[in-house]
Design a protein around this motif. Structure first.
Motif, PDB file in Angstrom:
ATOM      1  N   GLU A1450     -26.560 -11.937  24.140  1.00  0.00           N
ATOM      2  CA  GLU A1450     -27.989 -12.183  23.949  1.00  0.00           C
ATOM      3  C   GLU A1450     -28.524 -13.187  24.965  1.00  0.00           C
ATOM      4  O   GLU A1450     -29.701 -13.145  25.325  1.00  0.00           O
ATOM      5  CB  GLU A1450     -28.237 -12.698  22.533  1.00  0.00           C
ATOM      6  CG  GLU A1450     -28.118 -11.613  21.465  1.00  0.00           C
ATOM      7  CD  GLU A1450     -28.376 -12.177  20.077  1.00  0.00           C
ATOM      8  OE1 GLU A1450     -28.395 -13.425  19.941  1.00  0.00           O
ATOM      9  OE2 GLU A1450     -28.560 -11.386  19.143  1.00  0.00           O
ATOM     10  N   ASP A1490     -25.350  -5.853  17.925  1.00  0.00           N
ATOM     11  CA  ASP A1490     -26.813  -5.691  17.805  1.00  0.00           C
ATOM     12  C   ASP A1490     -27.235  -5.704  16.346  1.00  0.00           C
ATOM     13  O   ASP A1490     -27.857  -4.764  15.856  1.00  0.00           O
ATOM     14  CB  ASP A1490     -27.225  -4.387  18.495  1.00  0.00           C
ATOM     15  CG  ASP A1490     -28.720  -4.324  18.727  1.00  0.00           C
ATOM     16  OD1 ASP A1490     -29.339  -5.397  18.846  1.00  0.00           O
ATOM     17  OD2 ASP A1490     -29.264  -3.210  18.781  1.00  0.00           O
ATOM     18  N   GLN A1494     -32.001  -5.740  18.503  1.00  0.00           N
ATOM     19  CA  GLN A1494     -32.745  -6.088  19.713  1.00  0.00           C
ATOM     20  C   GLN A1494     -32.597  -5.011  20.779  1.00  0.00           C
ATOM     21  O   GLN A1494     -33.563  -4.668  21.453  1.00  0.00           O
ATOM     22  CB  GLN A1494     -32.252  -7.439  20.244  1.00  0.00           C
ATOM     23  CG  GLN A1494     -32.567  -8.611  19.331  1.00  0.00           C
ATOM     24  CD  GLN A1494     -32.112  -9.926  19.934  1.00  0.00           C
ATOM     25  OE1 GLN A1494     -31.623  -9.962  21.055  1.00  0.00           O
ATOM     26  NE2 GLN A1494     -32.267 -11.013  19.178  1.00  0.00           N
TER      27      GLN A1494
END
Length: 1997
Positions: A1450, A1490, A1494
């Motif tokens: 991320e 995930d 996202q």
């Protein structure tokens, strides 16, 4: 005493001396610092050998008796255990050898034993002959060692730039030797040792072999004598001999005699020069820092008695055998006395120095100058030593400078003699006999001495002292002129004055000697310029009387004016007007003296214009002299041939300037020196051709022909006009070439020669012209087009270029080609005699030119023949390699190539010839069809075969070969360096020949030269060391010897640094032998057992060579590739010790001592080093060798920038450079610099105008900068290729040791740490800012492999039963660092490199797998934990790693998402697949990356998800093409599968499913037509369509690969969609209806295969999930009533087909088919398929039952209003086995109406299967817990179910077998758990359906009273409309059975049958199922409640 009588296996008279010489050579010449200490030790050890120089150990009776008994009692040999019995023949030879050399018997025996071991190095010789060579070689070694030590002394003449320690050792050691009488010993040995005497003794003892052996023995003896003499010479160069020594030397020289030609031999010359250097005091003028020390060491300056003894000895009247030698010594002593008298040190020697004049007079009277000229300068060895030249130069200059009065006396005497001669001529009498010609002899001596400047010293500069400085090169040797405007020293002034005064009033008798002196003094660029100035100054305008004041006959003016007069007299045929006193010209000629004067001045002119370009241009441009015109005019006249030849030589010297050469060509054509035009009225031929045929042939001398060839050779090299002869004849060079070919070359073997050497001189001269013509020829398309020119009104064919003509003649069996081959055969026969003959050097040159011609033809023939073929000209040529296969006219054999190869045998004496021979053989070896014939030709004759093998081996073994860096400009390389480089290039060509041949099928030259079997299979070769089992020494032994040189002394391989390119090729040959399947076995076995090659080489990696990094990288590359093969082979052959040693060497990070010589270390050390990777103790780590090798590969590479161009266009230059690029033999792209230079120069030459001429220097400078840029670009490309090669080899080695080596040799933890280090280092290097992009693909591939291994090892570790905490070896921080670097790498390549990123995506996938929890066995115990226990459980290592991975990924934001999504949508196929797989993995809930969607949100918002969905329609066309029997590439199918897998992963999320529906996924699937193209399922047709290789699936399998992902996707969407469930179901039903034909075909399919069951399982699951209320209404919103009815019809048909599946899969047929398939195939794939089929059958049943349950629940929540799907019959499935089959009523037709009997049977069957599966599950769990204690056979059986190859089970270790067994048990446990779950679900659903139907039939249904029951009618019936089972789902058109026909009798029978089948045993089973399984996994007591209700219904009456 026994040890003293032991035999030294190394031969005490050879081996120790050889080692001593190697030590001395390493210390003094190789400058090895570590060798200095060894030298000191060796000198102390061998000092007795030096003291007793060449003294042999005496004979001994004791030794003789010992040797005699060696055949019976045996004899001890050092280094061997026990006694060895020797044969009688060997002992007899030992006694002969002992008597021959007067050596001890043991020493003779040692020599013979050593000769026996060295015999492979000398093929064709017996051990006795080899022993003779070793004896003299030992003497040579000790003599060379002594000479080198003396040269290392500090002294007065030279210094070797050695360390002070080494010089001190040499000084002290040699001083001690000299004090012990070394000089007397040397002089005694020189007197005793004689080649003739030694040969006589050897001849008597039969100690001489063939010609080569005789020459080698002779050379060794001569070298020993010469080296001993040079020891004294080197000593006197540095120091002085003692009084006794100098007197001994006098005594020796008194008896010296000359050779037959009057010259001194090399030994006597060295002694003479030693004596002359002993008198040398020139060092006093140097003024060095250690002058005082030198003076004290010189007895000439400190010891008066020393001087007195010498002086008295030289004054002695006793004559020597050579009075001239005595005169030279006296002259030298006189000069020394004069020099001493002028220094303060000579003040005490006045009584001796005063006698210098008298001593000089005596010397001159004894013809000292004549002796120097004839005996010293005439010696062949004089020009081989620089300090000989310097000493004679010092003697002559000191005499002229220090004794000017003596010189004046000589001139006066010469003048008197000239007058006497003149008077005698006037009186007509003979000149007096008492004339002394000392000055004449001095002048001739000076001319001869300085005319041969072998070392380019230009010492003659000291004779020139110009009034103004001349600009020249400042690097001047031997003169003050290196510094401008410096005042010349007095000596130079005196010498210059001597030169000028000797020319003043020159008498006629000194005219020619003076010219000869000037000719010698003009030898050199600057000397020639000074001499030219002198001749110019001497000249004045010509007057009537040349005796006028100021005139000189030695001037340009006088000479050229005389030539003009001579020419005019000859042309006019008039009396001469010349009044010169030197010539009395007749009407047609001149006197012999005048002729000699002309020749002398022509030779002087030739020398001056040869060296001075300024003089050439000045003389040529002189308006009055016109020398070229006058000379050409004289050539047309009738003058002596000798004069003509000198005129031609002078013209040749003028032709060195291109400006003069171009005009000289036209003048030659105009004067018709060679007649090229026939005049109309001319009857007789003229010109040089007539001279050759009529005059020279008659005289048997050919000076004119040789001079003409020399002229043409120089003109061709300087300038070559293309329009030569235009206007008078067809322009071109053809007449000249025809004359040289037809009149000179072809007849030369048949002409008569007065001098035998002249035959080869003529051949050399003409072949040199051919060589230059062909060398400068490049085939052009215009050469092959017939061109015509207009000549005198007619069109005639234009002449071809000479290069074309030579190529044509050499590519045909022409006389010229035949003569070249004949010359080669004759030349090698001459050389094989090893005897001197007249013209030997010229013959060698002629042979060299012949070989060069053939070599150049081979280089150019491909282009030549291609152009000829394209031009379609009617010219026939044959490739040279085929012509060389022709039959020789002399021998009647096809031996031309053999003759060429025989020259390699003479590589030591003729390196250039061997080089050309090797180059030719390399070119020929490229052709496979010729290789077999060559092998036959080479091996036909055994003697020739051995000789050829020896030639190749000797060329490779040559120790004098050296590799030098290629210099850009080296016009005059050092001759020794040139020869060393030539030898090195010969080795390169031989290795390239081997490399080329190894790529061809056997038999080939490489196998022959490397010693492999040719008549048997190559793999049967048994390689041995040379001499073992008769094995000859081959090229393989030579190669191994080259690369192992230095390793035997624990140094790194010397070849790696000394000859990097040669080492690279050696390693490549070894690799190719190891990589070839036929040669790999013998080669690797030999390398492993005899040499321990790889271990000894790998321990020195990495090779570091800053001067040649490219070669060092390639060396490591081939070595690493070979090591990879070795690791693989030893692992397969279970040679664990070899594998373990190599792994320890490469991977050990623990410090340890140096490896032993043989590389052996103990087993404990190996274990410690391997396991030492893991322990982080206090011991410091060392960097692993595998990492240090990676460190040696520099990833940075600076690309050169194109220089700023002012004249050329940048883009066009780049285009030209790209056009000049080509691919070399190694596959590397490089620019042809020579071709680019020609293109650019042609462009410059095409420019016209004054501006272009003025800018030409700037243009040339810009061209030079472009060429330098291209050179740098080529170097960069070669460097990148080398780095890529090294990196790829490193990757291969790493992959091999991780993959092929036994797993237990590298423990799991050590493996993980190793991979971590490798990954981090790789990423650090590739992520550096200056890392080259070209290396990234290899790095990416390595990262992919390493990550795969890391993932595998870590996941394997997790599967161990004792590993529960996660990661034991690698901390999460290391993994996170790897992940960050990997993601950085991906982003670094984000702008391109999609193929590269494919590897990185694969690496990322493997990394993400690490965080996946391992597959745990479903033991049915985990569900017992409560929800609170699960929520409060601590976070395991996998979850933690997943969470941290999520944080890292991320942190890279949308940049990483953009790169991956873009690659997933477009680009290369593999990259797309892996990018899709990455997205799939990121969204996997098991990896938990995930979690917050996202990535899904980014894909949806950015449009990537819609692009993927819409691309399905685009894929439809390509997928349809894949269903043909022979499809194209399957790339589209693989991309489709990856895409559907990602979409399926997206659909598993509720938000993702909604996004897919919004993007119209199902709509896209509906529009795809590929789903309707289901292939035929006929088994016979499918079998015919299968790919024979098995790789390409059948069309049906490919269709299923397309369909199944779509079915899975639909199923997941139906499962995941909640809010839009109705919409999703409606769309999926619409997809089913659109593709209904394929769907019905699947539902009807009767085959039971894995593929069909997969289809049915997924399809029934979809249909069951679409059974929702309101779906039909959803479908019919926008449809017409007809369409709605059509939908209902399709749905009704789906229902019937689904329900009918229960009948198919409830019986025993499917199970029987599965059992039959299991019996037929027992491999792992069949086991997996059977288990998958079991699960699929149960899943199908569960889906159909779920579908039925859904229909029941949708119709009504109460039984009284429920529909009926099954008829009230207890008819069970047909064809089932069992005892109940006979008790059941005869079944009715239920093809459309399933009965409740199916449900009851399925219930009973599932209950039975449940307990079977449960028991299997329990046993498997028990086996898993005790797998280590299972029987071996059972473990093997479990492994066989996993491994596809059954035979491989026995080859793996027990730990690997246990791991495979655990994996099999876990898989079996989980499979049984799934089956248990399905059985439980089927049982529950069957009970529910049975209960709802029984409740309806037995309670709420009102039967008919008629007697016509359902059973008796046997026909179907319809249900009521309101009770229609599909009323709520499919409308009122659906058909079911007729409930209205059910009678009371039917219901009674139903109750009875159900009661009978649903007995207590079944009920107990069902309750047991609930107790065992359903307690924690389903609704507890659900089964019990249903059983109770059904039991209650059955009890109702």
């Amino acid at each position: 005493m026994a040890s003293q009588l032991a035999v030294n296996s190394a031969a005490s008279l050879w081996g120790p001396y050889k080692e001593l010489w190697d030590t001395v050579n390493n210390a003094i010449y190789r400058r090895q610092l570590e060798a200095v200490h060894l030298l000191d030790m060796s000198l102390k050890k061998h000092k007795p050998d030096f003291i007793s120089l060449f003294k042999n150990p005496p004979k001994s009776n004791e030794q003789r008796d010992k040797v005699k008994k060696a055949s019976t009692d045996g004899i001890a040999i050092q280094g061997q255990q026990g006694l060895r019995h020797l044969p009688e023949q060997l002992l007899t030879e030992a006694f002969i050898l002992s008597d021959l050399f007067s050596i001890s018997e043991l020493a003779a025996l040692e020599l013979l034993l050593a000769g026996e071991r060295q015999q492979p190095h000398f093929p064709g010789l017996t051990r006795g002959l080899v022993a003779v060579l070793l004896y003299w070689d030992g003497k040579r070694c000790i003599a060379n060692s002594l000479h080198s030590l003396i040269q290392a002394r500090r002294g007065k003449t030279f210094m070797l730039d050695l360390s002070e320690e080494l010089v001190s050792i040499a000084n002290h050691f040699t001083d001690d030797l000299m004090k012990q009488g070394l000089t007397q010993k040397i002089l005694s040995l020189l007197s005793d040792i004689s080649v003739a005497v030694e040969f006589e003794k050897l001849q008597k003892a039969r100690g001489l072999g063939n010609e080569k052996h005789r020459k080698e023995v002779s050379d060794l003896i001569k070298e020993c004598r010469l080296t001993l003499a040079e020891c004294l010479f080197s000593w006197t160069c540095q120091s002085s001999l003692s009084m006794d020594d100098i007197l001994s030397l006098f005594g020796y020289l008194e008896n010296v005699t000359t050779e037959g030609d009057g010259s001194l031999d090399s030994v006597n010359l060295a002694l003479v020069m030693a004596l002359l250097y002993n008198f040398d005091v020139s060092f006093l003028e140097q003024g060095s820092d250690d002058m005082e020390d030198l003076i004290h060491t010189m007895p000439l300056l400190t010891n008066k008695q020393y001087v007195a003894e010498i002086h008295n000895r030289l004054q002695d009247a006793n004559p020597w055998k050579l009075p001239g030698l005595q005169a030279v010594v006296r002259l030298t002593w006189a000069v020394t006395l004069r020099a001493l008298s002028q220094h303060p040190q000579g003040a005490a020697l006045v009584e001796f120095t005063e006698g210098d004049e008298a001593m000089a007079d005596i010397a001159i009277t004894q013809n000292a100058f004549l002796f120097i000229l004839e005996a010293i300068l005439g010696s062949e060895s004089f020009g081989q030593e620089e300090f000989y030249t310097r000493r004679i130069h010092s003697l002559l200059t000191d005499f002229l400078a220090l004794m000017p009065l003596k010189v004046k006396q000589l001139r006066n005497r010469a003048d008197e003699d000239a007058r006497l001669v003149y008077m005698s001529l006037q009186m007509g009498s003979e000149p007096p006999a008492t004339l002394q010609r000392h000055l004449e002899q001095l002048m001739i001596l000076i001319g001869e001495f300085y005319g041969k400047d072998h070392f380019n010293l230009e010492l003659a500069l000291e004779y020139w002292c110009p009034s103004e400085p001349i600009h020249h090169n400042s690097s001047i040797t031997g003169s003050f002129l290196g510094v401008a405007h410096q005042r010349p020293p007095h000596k130079q002034v005196v010498l210059s004055k001597f030169v000028r005064q000797m020319g003043d009033l020159l008498p006629s008798t000194l005219y020619i000697p003076y010219l000869k002196m000037l000719k010698g003094l003009a030898n050199g660029p600057q000397c020639a310029q000074y001499c030219s100035s002198l001749l110019k100054v001497n000249g004045t305008p010509h007057m009537e009387n040349i005796q006028s004041v100021g005139s000189s006959p030695v001037s340009w003016e006088h000479f050229f004016h005389s030539l003009m007069l001579y020419h005019e007299n000859l042309r006019r045929d008039l009396p001469s007007a010349d009044t010169s006193q030197y010539r009395h010209l007749s009407l047609r000629g001149i006197t012999q003296r005048e002729l000699d004067g002309l020749i002398g001045f022509l030779q002087l002119t030739s020398t001056i214009v040869k060296w001075s370009e300024n003089a050439r241009l000045t003389l040529c441009e002189h308006p009055q002299w016109t020398p070229i015109i006058v000379m050409l005019g004289l050539l047309q006249c009738s003058i002596p041939p000798m004069l003509k030849s000198e005129l031609l030589n002078c013209l040749a010297a003028f032709g060195k300037s291109p400006e003069i050469a171009s005009s000289l060509w036209q003048s030659l054509e105009y004067t018709q020196i060679l007649q090229t035009v026939q005049s109309p009225g001319q009857r007789q031929a003229t010109g040089i051709e007539v001279e050759l045929n009529e005059i020279e042939s008659r005289c048997e001398e050919y000076p004119l022909t040789r001079a003409f060839c020399n002229l043409i050779s120089i003109l061709v090299e300087s300038s070559f006009p293309t329009n030569l002869g235009a206007g008078l004849r067809p322009p071109g060079f053809e007449p000249y070439l025809q004359f040289l070919r037809d009149s000179v070359f072809l007849p030369f073997p048949n002409r008569a020669y007065r001098r035998a050497a002249e035959k080869w001189e003529v051949a050399e001269a003409v072949l040199e012209v051919f060589h230059k013509l062909l060398q400068g020829y490049e085939p052009q398309p215009s050469d092959f087009v017939e061109e015509f020119v207009e000549l005198q009104g007619e069109l005639v064919a234009a002449g071809k270029s000479p290069g074309y003509c030579l190529m044509f003649h050499l590519l045909n069996d022409s006389p010229m080609f035949s003569l070249c081959l004949t010359l080669l055969g004759e030349g090698v026969n001459y050389l094989d005699t090893y005897a001197p003959f007249p013209g030997k050097k010229h013959l060698e040159k002629a042979v060299l030119h012949c070989l060069s011609l053939l070599n150049m033809v081979l280089q150019k023939e491909t282009l030549f023949m291609n152009m000829l073929r394209e031009s379609q000209a009617s010219v026939i040529v044959t490739p040279l390699e085929q012509l060389l296969q022709g039959i020789s006219a002399q021998t009647r054999k096809a031996d031309h190539v053999v003759n060429i190869a025989r020259y390699l045998y003479h590589g030591n004496s003729n390196p250039e010839i061997a080089f050309e021979s090797a180059h030719i053989l390399r070119c020929i070896s490229r052709y496979p069809n010729i290789q077999t014939r060559l092998v036959g030709d080479f091996t036909r004759d055994q003697s020739i075969c051995e000789k050829l093998m020896t030639g190749f081996v000797e060329c490779l073994d040559n120790e004098d070969a050296e590799e030098y860096a290629q210099e850009i400009e080296d016009p005059e390389p050092d001759p020794e360096k040139k020869i060393a480089r030539t030898r090195h290039e010969t080795q390169i060509h031989i290795l390239n020949l081997l490399i080329t041949s190894l790529e061809l099928k056997p038999p080939n030259l490489a196998l022959y030269l490397l010693g492999y079997e040719l008549k048997k299979p190559v793999s049967t070769t048994n390689l041995q060391d040379p001499g073992v089992l008769g094995c000859p020494r081959s090229c393989l032994h030579a190669i191994l010897n080259l690369v192992e040189r230095g390793t035997e002394k624990r140094y790194s391989p010397l070849l790696v640094l000394e000859a990097p390119h040669l080492a690279e090729l050696c390693y490549q040959v070894i690799y190719q032998l190891c990589a070839c399947s036929e040669t790999s076995g013998p080669t690797m076995r030999y390398l492993r057992t005899s040499h321990d090659f790889l271990f000894s080489q790998l321990q020195y990696l990495p090779f570091l060579n800053p001067d040649n990094q490219i070669a060092a990288l390639n060396q490591m590359s081939w070595l690493m590739k070979t090591a990879a093969i070795e690791l693989r082979v030893t692992s397969l052959n279970r040679q664990r010790s070899h594998t373990q040693r190599l792994l320890t060497l490469l991977l050990d990070d623990q410090p340890h001592g140096a490896y032993s010589v043989d590389g052996e270390i103990s087993a404990e050390e190996e274990t410690q080093s391997i396991s030492g990777f893991l322990h982080f103790d206090s011991v410091p780590k060392v960097r692993r060798k595998i990492l240090r090798i990676l460190d040696a590969i520099d990833f940075s590479e600076e690309a050169p920038d194109l220089p700023q161009l002012d004249f050329f266009d940048q883009a066009q230059i780049e285009q030209v450079i790209s056009n000049c690029e080509h691919t070399n033999d190694q596959g590397q792209t490089a620019c042809n610099v020579k071709l680019l230079h020609r293109v650019l120069m042609a462009e410059i030459n095409a420019l016209q105008g004054m501006a272009a001429i003025g800018q030409r220097p700037l243009l040339l400078e810009e061209v030079n900068s472009i060429l330098h840029h291209v050179v740098e670009r080529n170097r960069m490309r070669h460097s990148l290729n080398a780095k890529r090669h090294a990196l790829q080899s490193w990757r291969n080695l790493v992959e091999t040791l991780l993959t092929a080596c036994p797993q237990d040799l590298i423990p799991t933890e050590a493996r993980q740490l190793l991979i971590r280090d490798l990954l981090l280092d790789l990423h650090d290097k590739v992520l550096s800012e200056d890392a080259a992009e070209e290396l990234m693909p290899v790095v990416a591939g390595a990262v992919f492999t390493l990550m795969a291994h890391l993932s595998h090892t870590m996941r394997s570790e997790h599967q161990q039963p004792n590993v529960t905490s996660g990661f034991s070896s690698l901390a999460n921080s290391a993994l996170h660092l790897i992940l960050r670097k990997l993601l950085d790498f991906i982003l670094r390549t984000g702008g391109g490199f999609q193929r590269l990123r494919a590897h990185l995506y694969g690496s990322l996938l493997y990394y993400l797998q690490i965080a996946q929890k391992p597959v745990e066995p479903e033991t049915l115990q985990t569900a017992e934990k409560s929800m609170w226990e699960r929520l409060t459980a601590p976070e395991d290592a996998f979850t933690k790693l997943q969470r941290e991975n999520l944080f890292i990924i991320e942190s890279y934001g949308t940049a990483l998402m953009e790169v991956i999504c873009r690659d997933a949508c477009d680009g290369h196929e593999i990259g797309r697949m892996l990018a899709l797989a990455v997205l799939d993995a990121v969204m996997d809930r098991h990896i938990s990356i995930d979690k917050e969607c996202q990535w899904l949100q980014y894909m949806a918002n950015s449009g990537y998800l819609k692009v993927l969905v819409q691309s399905l329609r685009q894929d439809d066309t390509m997928l349809q093409c894949l269903l043909v029997p022979h499809p194209p590439l399957l790339k589209a199918l693989y991309i489709y599968e990856s895409k559907m897998a990602l979409l399926t992963r997206v659909a598993k999320n509720t938000h993702g499913a909604a996004e897919l529906l919004r993007c119209g996924l199902i709509v896209q699937l509906i529009e795809c037509e590929v789903y309707d193209m289901r292939p035929d399922t006929d088994s016979n047709r499918i079998l015919g369509q299968r790919d024979p290789s098995g790789f390409i699936p059948s069309p049906l399998d490919r269709y299923r690969q397309i369909l199944l992902p779509a079915l899975r996707l639909c199923q997941v969407i139906l499962t995941s969609s909640t809010a839009q469930h109705q919409q999703a179901a409606a769309q999926v039903i619409q997809w089913l209806i659109v593709h209904s034909e394929a769907i019905h075909a699947i539902l009807r399919c009767q085959e039971v295969t894995v593929g069909s069951l997969r289809e049915l399982s997924l399809l029934t699951g979809i249909i069951s999930k679409t059974a929702l209320p309101g779906v039909v209404k959803e479908l019919g919103q926008d449809a017409s009533s007809a369409s709605l009815m059509d939908y209902e019809a399709h749905i009704s048909r789906f229902q019937r087909q689904c329900l009918s599946l229960l009948s198919r899969f409830t019986g025993s047929d499917p199970l029987q088919q599965m059992k039959l398939a299991e019996e037929n195939t027992l491999n792992a794939d069949a086991v997996d398929q059977r288990e998958e089929m079991e699960v699929a059958v149960q899943q199908i049943c569960a889906n159909v039952l779920e579908y039925s349950q859904s229909l029941l629940l949708q119709s009504s929540s109460e039984s009284q209003f429920s529909i009926c799907l099954f008829s009230p019959l207890m008819v069970e499935p047909a064809n089932r086995d069992g005892p109940r089959g006979a008790d059941v009523a005869t079944p009715v037709s239920y093809s459309r109406v399933p009965s409740l009997g199916i449900i009851v049977h399925l219930l009973r069957q599932s209950a039975s299967q449940f307990f079977k599966y449960f028991e299997s599950h329990r046993q498997s769990v028990s086996k898993l817990h005790g797998v280590d204690h299972l029987p071996t056979e059972e473990v093997k059986e479990l492994c066989q179910a996993v491994m596809s190859v059954t035979s491989g089970v026995d080859k793996i270790s027990s730990s690997q077998r246990n791991a495979l067994a655990k994996r099999r048990l876990v898989k079996l446990i989980n499979n049984r758990a799934i089956l248990l779950s399905l059985c439980s679900y089927i049982i529950e659903t069957c009970l529910f359906i049975l209960w709802r139907h029984l409740e309806y039939y037995l309670i709420y249904f009102s039967p008919l009273e008629s007697q016509d029951s359902l059973l008796s009618a046997g026909q179907s019936f319809r249900a009521r409309h309101q009770d229609d089972s599909f009323a709520a789902f499919s409308g009122n058109v659906t058909r079911s059975f007729g409930v209205s026909r059910v009678s009371r009798q039917d219901l009674d029978q139903l109750r009875t049958d159900v009661a009978n089948n649903f007995g207590d045993s079944l009920q107990k089973k069902l309750l047991d199922v609930e107790g065992l399984y359903c307690r924690v996994r389903s609704q507890y007591t659900f089964i019990r409640a249903l059983v109770r209700r059904i039991r209650g219904l059955l009890r109702l009456i």
